[in-house]
Design an enzyme around this catalytic site. Sequence first.
Site, PDB file in Angstrom:
ATOM      1  N   ASP A 189       0.849  -1.182   0.082  1.00  7.86           N
ATOM      2  CA  ASP A 189       0.127   0.003   0.178  1.00  7.86           C
ATOM      3  C   ASP A 189       0.845   1.112   0.064  1.00  7.86           C
ATOM      4  O   ASP A 189       2.077   1.353   0.463  1.00  7.86           O
ATOM      5  CB  ASP A 189      -0.798  -0.010   1.312  1.00  7.86           C
ATOM      6  CG  ASP A 189      -2.026  -0.875   1.213  1.00  7.86           C
ATOM      7  OD1 ASP A 189      -2.291  -1.242   0.109  1.00  7.86           O
ATOM      8  OD2 ASP A 189      -2.609  -1.081   2.293  1.00  7.86           O
ATOM      9  N   LYS A 213      -3.865   3.401  -2.083  1.00  9.41           N
ATOM     10  CA  LYS A 213      -5.070   3.884  -2.153  1.00  9.41           C
ATOM     11  C   LYS A 213      -4.868   5.198  -1.580  1.00  9.41           C
ATOM     12  O   LYS A 213      -4.354   5.347  -0.761  1.00  9.41           O
ATOM     13  CB  LYS A 213      -6.035   2.911  -1.590  1.00  9.41           C
ATOM     14  CG  LYS A 213      -6.515   1.985  -1.984  1.00  9.41           C
ATOM     15  CD  LYS A 213      -7.249   0.926  -1.378  1.00  9.41           C
ATOM     16  CE  LYS A 213      -6.770   0.173  -0.277  1.00  9.41           C
ATOM     17  NZ  LYS A 213      -7.642  -0.883   0.468  1.00  9.41           N
ATOM     18  N   GLY A 248       0.784   0.049   9.329  1.00  9.97           N
ATOM     19  CA  GLY A 248       0.191  -0.265  10.610  1.00  9.97           C
ATOM     20  C   GLY A 248      -0.177  -1.519  10.997  1.00  9.97           C
ATOM     21  O   GLY A 248       0.743  -2.465  10.803  1.00  9.97           O
ATOM     22  N   THR A 285      -0.020  -0.233  15.192  1.00  9.30           N
ATOM     23  CA  THR A 285      -1.083   0.561  14.704  1.00  9.30           C
ATOM     24  C   THR A 285      -0.663   2.059  14.746  1.00  9.30           C
ATOM     25  O   THR A 285       0.131   2.306  15.698  1.00  9.30           O
ATOM     26  CB  THR A 285      -2.483   0.260  14.977  1.00  9.30           C
ATOM     27  OG1 THR A 285      -3.409   0.698  14.259  1.00  9.30           O
ATOM     28  CG2 THR A 285      -2.746   0.720  16.294  1.00  9.30           C
ATOM     29  N   MET A 310      -7.936   8.668   9.465  1.00 13.84           N
ATOM     30  CA  MET A 310      -8.512   9.217   8.281  1.00 13.84           C
ATOM     31  C   MET A 310      -9.322  10.235   8.425  1.00 13.84           C
ATOM     32  O   MET A 310     -10.413  10.449   7.907  1.00 13.84           O
ATOM     33  CB  MET A 310      -9.258   8.099   7.272  1.00 13.84           C
ATOM     34  CG  MET A 310      -8.454   6.893   7.028  1.00 13.84           C
ATOM     35  SD  MET A 310      -9.070   5.411   6.346  1.00 13.84           S
ATOM     36  CE  MET A 310      -9.724   4.586   8.101  1.00 13.84           C
ATOM     37  N   GLY A 319       3.774  10.596  11.363  1.00 16.52           N
ATOM     38  CA  GLY A 319       4.176  10.050  12.760  1.00 16.52           C
ATOM     39  C   GLY A 319       5.175   8.970  12.560  1.00 16.52           C
ATOM     40  O   GLY A 319       4.918   8.102  11.506  1.00 16.52           O
TER      41      GLY A 319
HETATM   42  N1  SAH Z   1      -3.967  -0.052   9.186  1.00 16.83           N
HETATM   43  C1  SAH Z   1      -3.404   1.248   9.564  1.00 16.83           C
HETATM   44  C2  SAH Z   1      -4.276   2.326   9.354  1.00 16.83           C
HETATM   45  C3  SAH Z   1      -4.918   2.524   7.992  1.00 16.83           C
HETATM   46  S1  SAH Z   1      -6.172   3.930   7.753  1.00 16.83           S
HETATM   47  C4  SAH Z   1      -2.777   1.436  10.920  1.00 16.83           C
HETATM   48  O1  SAH Z   1      -3.151   0.282  11.611  1.00 16.83           O
HETATM   49  O2  SAH Z   1      -1.980   2.229  11.219  1.00 16.83           O
HETATM   50  C5  SAH Z   1      -5.158   5.202   7.160  1.00 16.83           C
HETATM   51  C6  SAH Z   1      -4.852   6.134   8.282  1.00 16.83           C
HETATM   52  O3  SAH Z   1      -3.990   5.831   9.326  1.00 16.83           O
HETATM   53  C7  SAH Z   1      -4.175   7.560   7.882  1.00 16.83           C
HETATM   54  O4  SAH Z   1      -5.376   8.242   7.334  1.00 16.83           O
HETATM   55  C8  SAH Z   1      -3.840   8.261   9.267  1.00 16.83           C
HETATM   56  O5  SAH Z   1      -4.882   8.575   9.947  1.00 16.83           O
HETATM   57  C9  SAH Z   1      -3.482   6.879  10.086  1.00 16.83           C
HETATM   58  N2  SAH Z   1      -1.768   6.796   9.724  1.00 16.83           N
HETATM   59  C10 SAH Z   1      -1.201   5.858   9.233  1.00 16.83           C
HETATM   60  N3  SAH Z   1       0.008   5.899   9.404  1.00 16.83           N
HETATM   61  C11 SAH Z   1       0.183   7.148   9.762  1.00 16.83           C
HETATM   62  C12 SAH Z   1       1.471   7.875  10.318  1.00 16.83           C
HETATM   63  N4  SAH Z   1       2.687   7.653  10.000  1.00 16.83           N
HETATM   64  N5  SAH Z   1       1.292   9.305  10.680  1.00 16.83           N
HETATM   65  C13 SAH Z   1      -0.098   9.771  11.052  1.00 16.83           C
HETATM   66  N6  SAH Z   1      -1.299   9.026  10.604  1.00 16.83           N
HETATM   67  C14 SAH Z   1      -0.917   7.705  10.228  1.00 16.83           C
END
Ligand code: SAH
Length: 255
Positions: free
Chosen positions: A45, A67, A99, A128, A180, A209
């Site tokens: 992804d 995506k 995540g 996550t 999101m 982050g």
């Molecule tokens: N499966 C992922 C989440 C996917 S949805 C998890 O467990 O982290 C995608 C959302 O995750 C983004 O829109 C944001 O809100 C958050 N996200 C993922 N990585 C991030 C990062 N490095 N810094 C800030 N937000 C992050």
Amino acid sequence: MPDSPSSLSHAQGFVSLVGAGPGDPDLLTVKAVKRIRTADVIVYDRLVSQDILDLASPTAEMVYVGKKLDHHFVPQPKINQILVDQAQLGKHVVRLKGGDPFIFGRGGEELQSLVAESIAFEVVPGITAAVGCTAYAGIPLTHRDHAQSVQFITGHLKQHGEDIDWPSLAQSNHTLVFYMGLKQCPQIQANLVVNGLAESTPCAIIEKGATPQQRVLTGPLAELAQLAGQAQSPSLIVVGSVTELHQELAWYKPE
Ligand code: SAH
């Protein structure tokens, strides 16, 4: 599923659904690293960093199915089909997601399509964003003086937010983490305030982050939408008085 990568059954094909964590490659699990190194095919992804992809074998086939919110480059059924097709060719497929694959990652749906085709799989959890990004921002999700519970919420709301139980979220002593949520901050702010959460409630937006580009923006709930206007995706929205601790506990100094 035996743990040794060499014992993976190539004859039958196998899918490892792997969480890549929030960004820093050092936050991968040992198991994730083993699987990425030995995969025949990596289906990944947008949120997976280049440093992590560089761990793959030079002979691995890399398939990008990234995506973006509002425009899905590869529709979910097509992603499911890629996993099925590659596994049916007898390959070890690593489905690599940012995540954790089971937190707002549609990992469950992908596994259901494998089950329908009797394809063997495993799940390798990842850190996550709510856990990894707040750790790197020095924001403890719970703290005895601030929050006794924490909730992960998708900000990808239906049009009028009717799918979210706002009154149950609008509580002090509780930490809210919206994934999101950047575009939805005006609605998040308005719904929380209407349901009784103080406008002075401290908030943080953690942008990119656990990466060298990490930025942490802080302010009261009354200014959340305004703060969101200054942030870029991916960003995590954290609402609750634990975010005050960022000033004291910030430790990660990206170069
Ligand atoms: N499966 C992922 C989440 C996917 S949805 C998890 O467990 O982290 C995608 C959302 O995750 C983004 O829109 C944001 O809100 C958050 N996200 C993922 N990585 C991030 C990062 N490095 N810094 C800030 N937000 C992050």
